[in-house]
Design an enzyme around this catalytic site. Structure first.
Site, PDB file in Angstrom:
ATOM      1  N   ASP A 106       0.881  -1.270  -0.014  1.00 22.00           N
ATOM      2  CA  ASP A 106      -0.046  -0.177   0.132  1.00 22.00           C
ATOM      3  C   ASP A 106       0.961   1.122  -0.065  1.00 22.00           C
ATOM      4  OD1 ASP A 106      -1.993   1.703   0.323  1.00 22.00           O
ATOM      5  OD2 ASP A 106      -2.571   1.087   2.294  1.00 22.00           O
ATOM      6  N   ASP A 161      -1.934   5.615  -5.281  1.00 24.03           N
ATOM      7  CA  ASP A 161      -2.303   4.332  -4.322  1.00 24.03           C
ATOM      8  C   ASP A 161      -2.626   3.142  -4.785  1.00 24.03           C
ATOM      9  OD1 ASP A 161      -3.154   3.418  -1.898  1.00 24.03           O
ATOM     10  OD2 ASP A 161      -5.215   4.452  -1.817  1.00 24.03           O
TER      11      ASP A 161
END
Ligand SMILES: *[C@@H]1O[C@H](CO)[C@@H](O)[C@H](O)[C@H]1NC(C)=O
Ligand SMILES: *[C@@H]1O[C@H](CO)[C@@H](O)[C@H](O)[C@H]1NC(C)=O
Ligand SMILES: *[C@@H]1O[C@H](CO)[C@@H](O)[C@H](O)[C@H]1NC(C)=O
Ligand SMILES: *[C@@H]1O[C@H](CO)[C@@H](O)[C@H](O)[C@H]1NC(C)=O
Length: 472
Positions: free
Chosen positions: A85, A280
């Site tokens: 992430d 992201d």
């Protein structure tokens, strides 16, 4: 979706691992490379169980569109599979004793767990670990440190969290800026060295920078290269853009999006768009301003499902090669995304695809409205880009990806400015004028807990299809 690892990617993995393990050899680049993986669908959720309140939900396996990396934690080493992430900064793992992991379906088993007291190298740090993600999931418990390995990287000690309370069946490897760690934003403490920072401190890599090649939607594996770039994995030019600070702090991978077009025609509402967007990997979809999204939906014939905040399209629009998206950043940086990268398969538990009422197979569309939230370039965008996240210089370097390439040419990222080999800085970077306001308020070194502290992550992959009139 295909689930087999291609020979092509297996070959490129070998190349990367070779590049990584040559640490001990002379004149070899000091980089750490490892394969990333999209997990094939797990046991589909039983459809019957999901027939509730008159709506039928499609078990769209979330895991299928998230990226994972294998590692080990503790002594003896326990295998864990973590979700990569770039939108958060803490590594955390589940523990078998949590109420989530103790459920009879053993939801944490597939990704692995960690038991502090079973590791001879475990050290307790504090009990202020508490993270939440914008999808509503989260974990809290202790911050600890222990030995950690990822591929060829062996770290004697790394700080991470243990989810004694957790709503996520898999742990997360957040690799963003240390200032965005929840220890800083929520507990008001100093940042600690997260994985890439600790790799630098341990001398494994020279600079806090890494490159991510997610590869094609139909390929299951890509790779991440800490401290290096692989110039065979992209089509030049590789252009560097400044990260947009938030109230003077570099906290998240925000860059300025200056335009979006589809099939050569602009879809951005303003000719002077300068929108901060977050890169992201933890977000499966791309989230853009609502007005732009509604223009795009009209152009591609997408049907919006407000209950899920996502839209469905006929699957065959994926074959529309002429209709490409172009995302523009500070000139001349652009990334082109083919329509087939924006159309995601959904499968019912029966193995069939849902259809529209006329029988046309329905797929999930890769762009969704951001509403008041952060605008995000998620995996549906990122697969088409080769991205270097240079935390040391607060720059993002972008190039068009080369899908499925078997070639590899790994180079080390050195120290100082201009340290990303082959990258050229754009001449007149555009500062974002929009999209930053939602950012956290910075309070001293940390971000004020009252600000937006949540990391963006994951799209909730359960689709209530009945509202749409999909045929299941
Ligand atoms: C990660 O580990 C699992 C389970 O051992 C294995 O099936 C998978 O291929 C591994 N993935 C990578 C990228 O090494
Ligand atoms: C580990 O064991 C010690 C001693 O038995 C105990 O006090 C502690 O609570 C345990 N820690 C965890 C995280 O289970
Ligand atoms: C974690 O933080 C959230 C939000 O501030 C709070 O509601 C929750 O109670 C905290 N959890 C723990 C275990 O402290
Ligand atoms: C990449 O490889 C996958 C798996 O073989 C294939 O389905 C896909 O079409 C390839 N993509 C491109 C752009 O060639």
């Amino acid at each position: 979706m295909k689930t087999s690892t291609t020979l092509a990617t297996a070959a490129s993995l070998l190349a990367v691992v070779e590049g990584a393990t040559v640490n001990q050899r002379r004149n070899a680049p000091r980089v750490v490379g490892m394969e990333t993986q999209r997990i094939p669908a797990r046991n589909p959720i039983h459809r019957d169980k999901l027939r509730r309140r008159g709506s039928v939900e499609v078990g769209l396996d979330n895991e299928e569109t998230l990226y994972f990396i294998n590692g080990t934690i503790g002594t003896p080493a326990r295998a864990v599979r973590l979700h990569i992430d770039t939108g958060s900064s803490d590594l955390w793992v589940n523990t078998p004793g949590s109420s989530l992991c103790r459920e009879s379906s053993r939801p944490c088993a597939f990704a692995g767990t960690y038991t502090a007291n079973s590791s001879s190298t475990y050290e307790y740090i504090g009990s202020w670990f508490n993270i939440s993600y914008v999808d509503g999931s989260g974990a809290s418990g202790d911050y600890v440190s222990d030995a950690v390995t990822f591929g060829p990287a062996k770290l004697d000690r790394l700080q991470f969290g243990i989810g004694y309370q957790s709503t996520n069946a898999q742990g997360i490897l957040g690799i963003g800026y240390p200032i965005n760690e929840v220890q800083v934003g929520r507990a008001g403490r100093q940042p600690y060295r997260n994985l890439p920072a600790q790799m630098v401190a341990d001398g494994m890599i020279q600079s806090n920078a890494y490159s991510l090649w997610l590869n094609d939607l139909d390929a299951n594996t890509g790779n991440i290269l800490f401290g290096g770039i692989d110039s065979a994995k992209y089509q030049p030019p590789l252009l560097s853009l400044p990260v947009q600070p938030e109230q003077g702090f570099f906290a998240e991978f925000l860059i300025t999006l200056t335009g979006v077009s589809l099939g050569g025609t602009s879809v951005a509402s303003s000719s002077e768009m300068a929108l901060a967007v977050l890169l992201d990997t933890g977000s499966s979809l791309t989230y853009l301003p609502d007005d732009m999204v509604s223009t795009i939906y009209n152009r591609v014939g997408a049907q919006y499902d407000s209950s899920n905040g996502a839209a469905y399209v006929p699957c065959n629009i994926a074959d529309d090669d002429a209709n490409k998206f172009t995302f523009s950043f500070s000139s001349p940086a652009t990334i082109t995304v083919d329509m087939n990268e924006m159309v995601l398969d959904m499968f019912l538990n029966s193995g069939r695809r849902p259809t529209f009422q006329d029988g046309t197979p329905a797929c999930l569309f890769g762009i969704a409205p951001a509403g008041q939230g952060t605008k995000v370039l998620g995996d549906t965008f990122l697969r088409s880009a080769y991205v270097v996240y240079d935390l040391a210089n607060n720059e993002i370097s972008l190039a068009q990806t080369r899908f499925n390439t078997t070639e590899s040419n790994i180079q080390e990222i050195g120290t100082g400015t201009n340290s990303v080999p082959g990258a050229t800085r754009v001449e007149n970077p555009v500062a974002a004028t929009d999209g930053i306001s939602g950012g956290g308020s910075v309070n001293g070194i940390g971000r004020n807990a009252a600000g937006r502290m949540m990391a963006t992550r994951g799209w909730v992959g359960i689709v209530a299809a009945a509202v749409l009139g999909l045929v299941l």
